[in-house]
Write an enzyme that holds these catalytic residues in place. Sequence first.
Site, PDB file in Angstrom:
ATOM      1  N   GLU A   1       1.376  -1.647  -0.063  1.00 12.44           N
ATOM      2  CA  GLU A   1       0.184   0.125   0.120  1.00 12.44           C
ATOM      3  C   GLU A   1       1.202   1.431   0.114  1.00 12.44           C
ATOM      4  O   GLU A   1       1.948   1.572   1.101  1.00 12.44           O
ATOM      5  CB  GLU A   1      -0.561  -0.299   0.834  1.00 12.44           C
TER       6      GLU A   1
ATOM      7  N   CYS B   1      -5.217   4.630   5.956  1.00 16.78           N
ATOM      8  CA  CYS B   1      -5.586   3.517   5.791  1.00 16.78           C
ATOM      9  C   CYS B   1      -6.802   2.857   4.878  1.00 16.78           C
ATOM     10  O   CYS B   1      -7.252   2.639   5.841  1.00 16.78           O
ATOM     11  CB  CYS B   1      -4.136   2.805   6.336  1.00 16.78           C
TER      12      CYS B   1
ATOM     13  N   HIS C   1      -6.086   3.261  12.528  1.00 18.28           N
ATOM     14  CA  HIS C   1      -5.679   4.361  13.352  1.00 18.28           C
ATOM     15  C   HIS C   1      -7.636   5.053  13.618  1.00 18.28           C
ATOM     16  O   HIS C   1      -7.599   5.895  14.715  1.00 18.28           O
ATOM     17  CB  HIS C   1      -6.027   5.364  12.329  1.00 18.28           C
TER      18      HIS C   1
ATOM     19  N   SER D   1       4.570   1.563   9.694  1.00 14.92           N
ATOM     20  CA  SER D   1       5.710   1.109   8.615  1.00 14.92           C
ATOM     21  C   SER D   1       6.569   2.577   8.508  1.00 14.92           C
ATOM     22  O   SER D   1       7.243   2.714   8.003  1.00 14.92           O
ATOM     23  CB  SER D   1       4.479   1.502   7.308  1.00 14.92           C
TER      24      SER D   1
HETATM   25 NI1  NFE Z   1      -1.654   0.604   6.279  1.00 14.98          NI
HETATM   26 FE1  NFE Z   1      -0.543   0.197   9.289  1.00 14.98          FE
HETATM   27  C1  NFE Z   1      -1.322  -1.484   9.771  1.00 14.98           C
HETATM   28  C2  NFE Z   1      -1.214   0.974  11.276  1.00 14.98           C
HETATM   29  S1  NFE Z   1       0.912   0.896   8.742  1.00 14.98           S
HETATM   30  S2  NFE Z   1      -1.210  -0.501   7.116  1.00 14.98           S
HETATM   31  O1  NFE Z   1      -0.764  -2.401   9.807  1.00 14.98           O
HETATM   32  O2  NFE Z   1      -0.943   1.718  11.670  1.00 14.98           O
HETATM   33  O3  NFE Z   1       2.079   0.144   8.315  1.00 14.98           O
END
Ligand code: NFE
Length: 596
Positions: free
Chosen positions: A13, A60, A67, A505
């Site tokens: 992603e 995301c 989140h 990430s």
């Molecule tokens: Ni957009 Fe996520 C996860 C978060 S970032 S995928 O799992 O927070 O690594």
Amino acid sequence: MARVVIDPVTRIEGHLRIETEVNGGRVTDAWSSGTMFRGIELILRGRDPREAWIWAQRICGVCTTVHALASVRAVENALGIDIPDNARLVRNIIAGAQNVQDHVIHFYHLHALDWVDVTLALKADPAKTSQLAQSISEWPKSSATYFKGVQDRVKALVASRQLSLFSSGDWGHPAYQLPPEANLLAVAHYIEALDMQRDFIRIHAVLGGKNPHLQTYLVGGMSTAIDGNEPEAVINPERITLFNELAARAKTFVQQVYVPDVLAVASFYKEWFGYGEGLGNFMAYGDFPSGSINDPSDFFFPRGVILGRDLATVHPVDPGKIAEYVTHSWYEYSVGDQASRRPAEGETSPKYSGPKPPYLVLDTDAKYSWLKSPRYDDKPMEVGPLARTLVAYASGDAQVKKSVDAVLAKFNAPPTVLFSTLGRIAARAIEADIMVEKLPEWIAQLDDNMAHGDVRIHNGDKWDPESWPKSCAGFGLEEAPRGSLGHWVEIENKKIVNYQCIVPSTWNAGPRDAHGQRGAYEAALLNTPIADPERPLEVLRTVHSFDPCLACAVHVVDGKGRSYGREAEAVPDSEGTTSLPADSAALYKAAVQGGL
Ligand code: NFE
């Protein structure tokens, strides 16, 4: 010496660029660059903190919903709100389901094709594939006829010259080592996993109203009505039956397909227990509370830090030791770019200084990424399923220890092999295996509460902003599928004045810091063997083993290099509510139009 660049890295992603230096068939240095921007922190400023989760989860769509949870936890932490037990359970079920679905999708749809050559599946003998399948699992879809059918489907795809989801692979690369029969088995399960993940995530559709981006969170709990006597309630006995059916099917798939496939694939690539080690520092905030979120000692996934590969000591996590550098990131700090800043006082002041895109080279001695460099106690950390598994293992968690030791026994290997590319893949499968065992317990507890007449799902004590202090701040920590996730919020006069996210990430994919310490991807790529610099499949293997999500990891940029500091004020509209501050709206528009 050759500079080998992959941009964009696909089957992730977001937008990720990896640059490596290759000498004598090995990676001798590496740089990880996030090449995309987003603007959620900016959009959040000036808003009512009770609605932050709605916006935050749009960061995301892959780790969907995580989140939202981090956001409500941050606001609840700032305002001192406890949630009812049913809300805790519903949140655990949602996050646990996300964990399982995400891991299955990662292995089959984002990572398997680094190890599986789809074209070789065409050369497989379906009868031998059937024998292989039946030797590793009781999964019923294992007849020669079944595999012949899958092979015919792939043949038709190849004959059509439209490879669709299998296009642009490195097919025929010398690093592929699976026999044709194992390739056919994996391709069959790739297709089956598409159905499995869609079926399983109906748990989210029911508990969250939709998927992705669930709609039922509330600061103080959830909005999912629970009532054992009410057919219209979201949670009632009929729905409990559905959750149990979905969880049971997922458990069967994970234990009869996913885990055996991971072990089978790993057995053909054992040398990858020796590549991709990385930092040797691991951190897990821990998650899945059994009671209060403020009591990490009883989290299902334990909290802790492991330093320097030392599994004998699990250090406590002190959130005050988390800070971010921008020394090699396209931002500037008011305190200077050699200093780090804690998220509670975080600044998001973009200053792009890289070449005008599209570019062939990045100056990696200077700034080279839109990701910041998070550090714990000034040290880079790997987060994610491997970090969680190691923290649990080193903490003496009986279930994790049993699973890890079984994998190690199968390969006759010491725990140190877990510090590797294959270790990350194995840890993810172990985690999914443990999670499918746990989900029915949370569903049963929810059922039990309902049966005893406990239908509380939301604590509205502090719903009225008049009851809030004039200013307060808080943070919400969580274990998202890819690792430790934190949201920090500062509230003044009932509105958000600063919001910062440090996501998994960013920890893993971030660039070097002021001391030149590499991020987790960069460190993990050192010493990777490269058979063909024109097709650096081996680099992808290690990068993909982290399951990158760059959409989560980046912050805000402005193509004109303007600051998104705290000076932009919220502007109430004619209703008295506050939408995107006017200045922020203009800056955001400028960022979008800035051409970056
Ligand atoms: Ni957009 Fe996520 C996860 C978060 S970032 S995928 O799992 O927070 O690594």
